[in-house]
Design a protein around this motif. Structure first.
Motif, PDB file in Angstrom:
ATOM      1  N   GLY A   1       0.768  -1.518  -0.201  1.00  0.00           N
ATOM      2  CA  GLY A   1       0.031  -0.049  -0.025  1.00  0.00           C
ATOM      3  C   GLY A   1       0.760   1.229   0.077  1.00  0.00           C
ATOM      4  O   GLY A   1       0.573   2.203   0.931  1.00  0.00           O
TER       5      GLY A   1
ATOM      6  N   ASP B   1      -1.464  -6.911  -4.679  1.00  0.00           N
ATOM      7  CA  ASP B   1      -1.521  -5.396  -4.540  1.00  0.00           C
ATOM      8  C   ASP B   1      -3.285  -5.584  -4.103  1.00  0.00           C
ATOM      9  O   ASP B   1      -3.781  -5.516  -4.656  1.00  0.00           O
ATOM     10  CB  ASP B   1      -0.768  -4.829  -5.354  1.00  0.00           C
ATOM     11  CG  ASP B   1      -1.651  -3.657  -4.946  1.00  0.00           C
ATOM     12  OD1 ASP B   1      -1.948  -3.240  -3.738  1.00  0.00           O
ATOM     13  OD2 ASP B   1      -0.730  -2.841  -6.034  1.00  0.00           O
ATOM     14  N   HIS B   2      -3.347  -5.046  -2.741  1.00  0.00           N
ATOM     15  CA  HIS B   2      -4.129  -4.995  -1.747  1.00  0.00           C
ATOM     16  C   HIS B   2      -5.009  -3.908  -2.573  1.00  0.00           C
ATOM     17  O   HIS B   2      -6.631  -3.609  -2.107  1.00  0.00           O
ATOM     18  CB  HIS B   2      -4.879  -4.908  -0.754  1.00  0.00           C
ATOM     19  CG  HIS B   2      -3.961  -4.150  -0.197  1.00  0.00           C
ATOM     20  ND1 HIS B   2      -2.996  -4.159  -0.202  1.00  0.00           N
ATOM     21  CD2 HIS B   2      -4.445  -2.955   1.009  1.00  0.00           C
ATOM     22  CE1 HIS B   2      -2.113  -3.241   1.282  1.00  0.00           C
ATOM     23  NE2 HIS B   2      -3.157  -2.403   1.596  1.00  0.00           N
ATOM     24  N   ASN B   3      -4.353  -2.779  -3.284  1.00  0.00           N
ATOM     25  CA  ASN B   3      -5.021  -1.096  -3.472  1.00  0.00           C
ATOM     26  C   ASN B   3      -5.556  -1.615  -4.614  1.00  0.00           C
ATOM     27  O   ASN B   3      -5.651   0.413  -5.277  1.00  0.00           O
ATOM     28  CB  ASN B   3      -4.391   0.020  -2.837  1.00  0.00           C
ATOM     29  CG  ASN B   3      -4.326   0.241  -1.268  1.00  0.00           C
ATOM     30  OD1 ASN B   3      -4.639  -0.415  -1.343  1.00  0.00           O
ATOM     31  ND2 ASN B   3      -2.722   0.208  -1.101  1.00  0.00           N
TER      32      ASN B   3
ATOM     33  N   LEU C   1     -11.743  -4.314  -5.801  1.00  0.00           N
ATOM     34  CA  LEU C   1     -11.990  -5.283  -5.154  1.00  0.00           C
ATOM     35  C   LEU C   1     -12.308  -5.357  -3.633  1.00  0.00           C
ATOM     36  O   LEU C   1     -13.034  -3.979  -3.195  1.00  0.00           O
ATOM     37  CB  LEU C   1      -9.989  -5.447  -4.598  1.00  0.00           C
ATOM     38  CG  LEU C   1      -9.440  -6.106  -5.292  1.00  0.00           C
ATOM     39  CD1 LEU C   1      -7.570  -5.769  -4.464  1.00  0.00           C
ATOM     40  CD2 LEU C   1      -9.660  -7.060  -5.964  1.00  0.00           C
TER      41      LEU C   1
ATOM     42  N   ASP D   1     -11.395  -9.796  -0.698  1.00  0.00           N
ATOM     43  CA  ASP D   1     -10.395  -9.597  -1.770  1.00  0.00           C
ATOM     44  C   ASP D   1      -9.327  -8.764  -1.550  1.00  0.00           C
ATOM     45  O   ASP D   1      -8.544  -9.510  -0.975  1.00  0.00           O
ATOM     46  CB  ASP D   1     -10.598  -9.394  -3.122  1.00  0.00           C
ATOM     47  CG  ASP D   1     -11.830 -10.546  -3.712  1.00  0.00           C
ATOM     48  OD1 ASP D   1     -12.440 -11.438  -3.173  1.00  0.00           O
ATOM     49  OD2 ASP D   1     -12.116  -9.867  -4.784  1.00  0.00           O
ATOM     50  N   ARG D   2      -9.587  -7.864  -1.178  1.00  0.00           N
ATOM     51  CA  ARG D   2      -8.566  -7.463  -0.273  1.00  0.00           C
ATOM     52  C   ARG D   2      -7.477  -8.062   0.728  1.00  0.00           C
ATOM     53  O   ARG D   2      -6.680  -7.248   0.877  1.00  0.00           O
ATOM     54  CB  ARG D   2      -9.021  -5.970   0.468  1.00  0.00           C
ATOM     55  CG  ARG D   2      -9.461  -4.452  -0.610  1.00  0.00           C
ATOM     56  CD  ARG D   2      -9.979  -3.972  -0.384  1.00  0.00           C
ATOM     57  NE  ARG D   2     -10.472  -2.551  -1.034  1.00  0.00           N
ATOM     58  CZ  ARG D   2      -8.961  -2.070  -2.102  1.00  0.00           C
ATOM     59  NH1 ARG D   2      -8.237  -1.567  -2.110  1.00  0.00           N
ATOM     60  NH2 ARG D   2      -9.741  -0.724  -3.273  1.00  0.00           N
ATOM     61  N   ASN D   3      -8.193  -8.072   2.466  1.00  0.00           N
ATOM     62  CA  ASN D   3      -7.825  -8.993   3.534  1.00  0.00           C
ATOM     63  C   ASN D   3      -7.459 -10.339   2.697  1.00  0.00           C
ATOM     64  O   ASN D   3      -6.063 -10.650   3.161  1.00  0.00           O
ATOM     65  CB  ASN D   3      -8.699  -9.332   4.356  1.00  0.00           C
ATOM     66  CG  ASN D   3     -10.346  -7.485   4.524  1.00  0.00           C
ATOM     67  OD1 ASN D   3      -8.668  -6.866   4.775  1.00  0.00           O
ATOM     68  ND2 ASN D   3     -10.767  -8.533   5.135  1.00  0.00           N
TER      69      ASN D   3
ATOM     70  N   ARG E   1      -3.817  -9.444   1.039  1.00  0.00           N
ATOM     71  CA  ARG E   1      -2.836  -8.805   2.369  1.00  0.00           C
ATOM     72  C   ARG E   1      -2.733 -10.089   3.212  1.00  0.00           C
ATOM     73  O   ARG E   1      -1.526 -10.001   4.155  1.00  0.00           O
ATOM     74  CB  ARG E   1      -3.615  -8.125   3.782  1.00  0.00           C
ATOM     75  CG  ARG E   1      -4.684  -6.460   3.576  1.00  0.00           C
ATOM     76  CD  ARG E   1      -5.109  -6.122   4.402  1.00  0.00           C
ATOM     77  NE  ARG E   1      -5.075  -4.599   4.474  1.00  0.00           N
ATOM     78  CZ  ARG E   1      -6.551  -4.213   3.704  1.00  0.00           C
ATOM     79  NH1 ARG E   1      -7.531  -5.538   3.652  1.00  0.00           N
ATOM     80  NH2 ARG E   1      -6.340  -2.990   3.539  1.00  0.00           N
TER      81      ARG E   1
ATOM     82  N   TYR F   1      -8.242   7.818   1.814  1.00  0.00           N
ATOM     83  CA  TYR F   1      -9.097   6.934   1.888  1.00  0.00           C
ATOM     84  C   TYR F   1      -9.984   7.837   1.939  1.00  0.00           C
ATOM     85  O   TYR F   1     -11.288   6.971   1.894  1.00  0.00           O
ATOM     86  CB  TYR F   1      -8.529   5.988   2.617  1.00  0.00           C
ATOM     87  CG  TYR F   1      -7.656   4.984   2.750  1.00  0.00           C
ATOM     88  CD1 TYR F   1      -7.919   4.431   1.420  1.00  0.00           C
ATOM     89  CD2 TYR F   1      -6.380   5.390   2.900  1.00  0.00           C
ATOM     90  CE1 TYR F   1      -6.351   3.868   1.071  1.00  0.00           C
ATOM     91  CE2 TYR F   1      -5.192   3.835   2.601  1.00  0.00           C
ATOM     92  CZ  TYR F   1      -5.513   3.218   1.727  1.00  0.00           C
ATOM     93  OH  TYR F   1      -3.945   2.794   1.845  1.00  0.00           O
TER      94      TYR F   1
END
Length: 213
Positions: free
Chosen positions: A54, A76-78, A82, A86-88, A91, A165
């Protein structure tokens, strides 16, 4: 960047590099972002698994896209669009990647790295999990000591990240941290890496220009 600013960035950057090396890190002064990209791409092989923490600095340099084009699997969670699930999941995958790329909120002239996180995935991966970590730090993040690092985070890095954010936290309206108790607070974890963790090969790349928050 004008000549005087270049001089200052290089002078402080090389002092930080010397201190980081004494603390066990692999540290390099890079004159610009292009040299950072070259350094990292030369050290990450094709088909490698790479986590991205991030980092605004990484995004500015477009490293994740270049790694994907090279054939690497990038976590890449950013990425826009997503879901939270999916982000978690991404991570967690970052913690078991072969390589990890991130920024740092501050580096001191004593060779310490200070960071503040919401979930802890970035700071966790910086210290343990991925075998090789690349930390990109613009010269604007060099501070004298931990007290100045704290001040930098509270007055600049934290509100800028909250604004990025668009959180409903007070710092977005006030422009500085007020140590809020909001449920949406993202300043939950603070870490200081005083010396390189023995099981992690950390490359700290100090860049002679402004990058990130």
């Amino acid at each position: 960047m004008d000549t005087l600013q270049t001089w200052r960035s290089e002078t402080l950057g090389k002092r930080a590099v010397e201190a980081l090396e004494k603390n066990g890190f692999t540290a390099k002064f890079m004159p610009n972002g292009e040299s950072v990209v070259t350094y990292i791409l030369e050290r990450i092989p094709e088909t490698a698994n790479v986590g991205i923490g991030g980092s605004k600095s990484e995004k500015t340099l477009g490293i994740s896209e270049k790694l994907s084009a090279k054939g690497c699997t990038v976590h890449d969670h950013n990425v826009p669009g997503l879901s939270l699930e999916d982000r978690n999941a991404i991570r967690y995958r970052q913690l078991t990647s072969e390589f990890f790329i991130c920024g740092s909120n501050a580096v001191t002239l004593s060779g310490e790295l200070m960071n503040r996180d919401a979930f802890g995935n970035r700071v966790a991966a910086m210290m343990f999990g991925p075998k090789t970590v690349f930390i990109i730090i613009g010269a604007n993040k060099i501070v004298k000591n931990i007290d100045e690092a704290e001040e930098r985070i509270r007055k600049y890095a934290a509100p800028m990240n909250n604004k990025k954010y668009e959180t409903p936290n007070p710092c977005v309206q006030l422009g500085e941290c007020v140590n809020c108790n909001n449920k949406t607070r993202i300043c939950n974890i603070t870490t200081i890496i005083h010396r390189r963790p023995p099981l992690t090969d950390i490359h700290v790349l100090i860049v002679g220009e402004e990058l990130g928050f």
